[in-house]
Design a protein around this motif. Structure first.
Motif, short mmCIF file in Angstrom:
data_model
loop_
_atom_site.label_atom_id
_atom_site.label_comp_id
_atom_site.label_asym_id
_atom_site.label_seq_id
_atom_site.Cartn_x
_atom_site.Cartn_y
_atom_site.Cartn_z
N SER A 31 0.83 -1.20 0.00
CA SER A 31 0.00 0.00 0.00
C SER A 31 0.87 1.25 0.00
O SER A 31 2.06 1.21 0.34
N ASP A 32 0.27 2.36 -0.37
CA ASP A 32 0.99 3.63 -0.50
C ASP A 32 0.96 4.36 0.83
O ASP A 32 0.21 5.30 1.05
N THR A 65 -4.14 4.83 5.46
CA THR A 65 -5.14 5.08 4.41
C THR A 65 -6.27 4.06 4.40
O THR A 65 -7.36 4.36 3.93
N ILE A 66 -6.01 2.86 4.86
CA ILE A 66 -7.01 1.78 4.82
C ILE A 66 -7.67 1.65 6.19
O ILE A 66 -6.99 1.61 7.22
N PHE A 112 -10.05 -3.72 6.85
CA PHE A 112 -8.98 -4.71 6.77
C PHE A 112 -9.35 -5.96 7.57
O PHE A 112 -9.17 -7.09 7.10
N LEU A 113 -9.89 -5.77 8.77
CA LEU A 113 -10.25 -6.92 9.61
C LEU A 113 -11.49 -7.63 9.07
O LEU A 113 -11.65 -8.83 9.29
N SER A 134 -9.11 0.49 -4.19
CA SER A 134 -10.50 0.70 -3.77
C SER A 134 -10.60 0.94 -2.28
O SER A 134 -11.60 1.50 -1.81
N LEU A 135 -9.58 0.53 -1.52
CA LEU A 135 -9.54 0.78 -0.08
C LEU A 135 -8.65 1.97 0.27
O LEU A 135 -8.90 2.67 1.24
N GLU A 136 -7.60 2.19 -0.51
CA GLU A 136 -6.64 3.25 -0.23
C GLU A 136 -7.12 4.62 -0.71
O GLU A 136 -7.03 5.62 0.01
N VAL A 137 -7.57 4.66 -1.95
CA VAL A 137 -8.00 5.92 -2.58
C VAL A 137 -9.36 5.69 -3.25
O VAL A 137 -9.49 5.78 -4.47
N PRO A 138 -10.38 5.38 -2.47
CA PRO A 138 -11.65 4.93 -3.05
C PRO A 138 -12.31 5.95 -3.98
O PRO A 138 -12.87 5.56 -5.01
#
Length: 391
Positions: free
Chosen positions: A277-278, A286-287, A292-293, A368-372
């Motif tokens: 991830s970034d 970011t996430i 995540f869980l 889609s989770l980092e920069v949705p």
């Protein structure tokens, strides 16, 4: 070979309380290794140099045990709509979010490893019924890969990416979508590439965050930045791909740990979310930790650590070198998705009609989770470009 399918059935997740209580008990009794070693010069090695730091993992384990609520994820899945259908004797689970718009187009979303349909649940509403009335709308179908989530676990070998792609065509036909668009990243990107190449009569076009060049591509045709990409990717596969080698050669062996130990499963997946991830220090910059869980708990409750790893055994380095995609393709290369980045001149040798090529400033393997918001807009615009030239 023909792909037979049964009737589509509504599916509802209701994990027993006892399963959640057992998870909490296992987390409370977890035995962790000692803290990772450091050099005399404590600034010499990055915090994650030896893998997931104990301090980070301990905090996530504590939150998983006492702060995380699986039932919220269950409720969201129910809101979206879940179904299962039997294809080639294997139950396939999928989410289906229909659009209210009459001009909506069918769209197939395919996840990869170590992801799941949890990657998509926060973007489905905007894809189906966008706030911008000028944006395209989609009837979205998001299946769980065989051996992942609530899909069935193959009992015989053969469920590689080629067979999965054919099964996805069968699934979409069962949904009444004989022609559709497709998107994917990671293994989903491989499957999306195969869909575009093998089934142009069904696939109008594709959007992918994965591009794979045919063998023998010449580095001399690349500019300085593109050569850096190639070097980064070579370094990744040489020094950071032990997980892939393990899952491609001994998925059963690592599978015992992934199915028996929730902390082992957590660390195995968290390592990849952090590395790909970034972010600077951990993926939760970011996430969402809860999202995540959701993903990790889905692997745990379905005991799919081994069965999901087998996609590497079935398909690692197996993409047909002669495969060519002639349907329109929109391709996005996120800067921190090192293992999937491919220079455009090389990508163009396989994807013969690239109608849109994008290189964002931010984002990694899980956009889609980092920069949705960016991901949705890029997907909308990419698929709009595809539809402009497709029939």
């Amino acid at each position: 070979m023909p792909h037979t399918a049964s009737a589509i059935e509504t599916f509802k997740v209701q994990v027993p309380d006892t399963a959640l209580q057992e998870l909490q008990h296992r987390l409370a009794c977890a035995r962790l290794p000692e803290t990772e070693t450091v050099s005399a010069d404590k600034t010499a090695d990055p915090q994650w140099a030896q893998g997931v730091p104990r301090a980070v993992l301990s905090d996530v384990v504590d939150y998983w045990r006492i702060g995380y609520d699986w039932r919220l994820f269950e409720h969201r899945l129910h809101q979206i709509g879940q179904y299962r259908v039997l294809i080639d004797d294997l139950p396939i689970h999928f989410l289906h979010r229909r659009s209210s718009r009459s001009d909506a187009v069918p769209l197939l979303l395919t996840h990869g490893w170590p992801g799941s349909v949890a990657e998509f649940i926060d973007i489905l509403d905007e894809l189906a019924d966008p706030k911008d009335i000028g944006a395209p709308a989609f009837h979205v179908v998001a299946p769980s890969l065989p051996g992942f989530g609530f899909s069935g676990k193959p009992t015989i070998s053969g469920w590689g990416t080629e067979k999965i792609a054919a099964a996805w065509v069968s699934l979409m036909e069962r949904m009444g979508h004989s022609r559709f668009l497709a998107h994917g990243g990671d293994w989903g990107g491989v499957i999306t590439t195969i869909l575009g190449a093998r089934f142009p009569e069904h696939v109008r076009g594709i959007h992918t965050t994965f591009a794979d060049a045919p063998p023998g591509s010449d580095v001399d045709e690349l500019n300085e930045v593109e050569r850096m990409w190639v070097q980064e990717r070579q370094t990744f596969w040489k020094n950071q791909a032990a997980y892939a080698t393990q899952q491609a050669t001994r998925p059963q062996t690592i599978g015992y740990s992934l199915v028996d130990s929730p902390v082992g499963l957590l660390a195995w997946i968290l390592d990849k979310f952090a590395e790909w991830s970034d972010t600077e220090t951990n993926p939760f910059e970011t996430i969402s930790l809860d999202r995540f869980l959701d993903n990790v708990t889905l692997y745990w409750l379905t005991a799919t650590g081994a069965s999901s790893a087998r996609i590497y055994y079935e398909s690692h380095n197996s993409i047909d070198p002669t495969l060519r995609v002639h349907v329109p393709a929109a391709i996005t290369m996120y800067p921190c998705d090192v293992g999937s980045k491919c220079p455009r001149p090389w990508a163009g040798q396989r994807y013969r009609d690239i109608v849109r090529w994008t290189e964002p400033e931010r984002g990694g393997h899980f956009p889609s989770l980092e920069v949705p918001q960016y991901f949705v807009k890029d997907l909308q615009e990419g698929l709009a470009s595809v539809m402009e030239v497709s029939q």
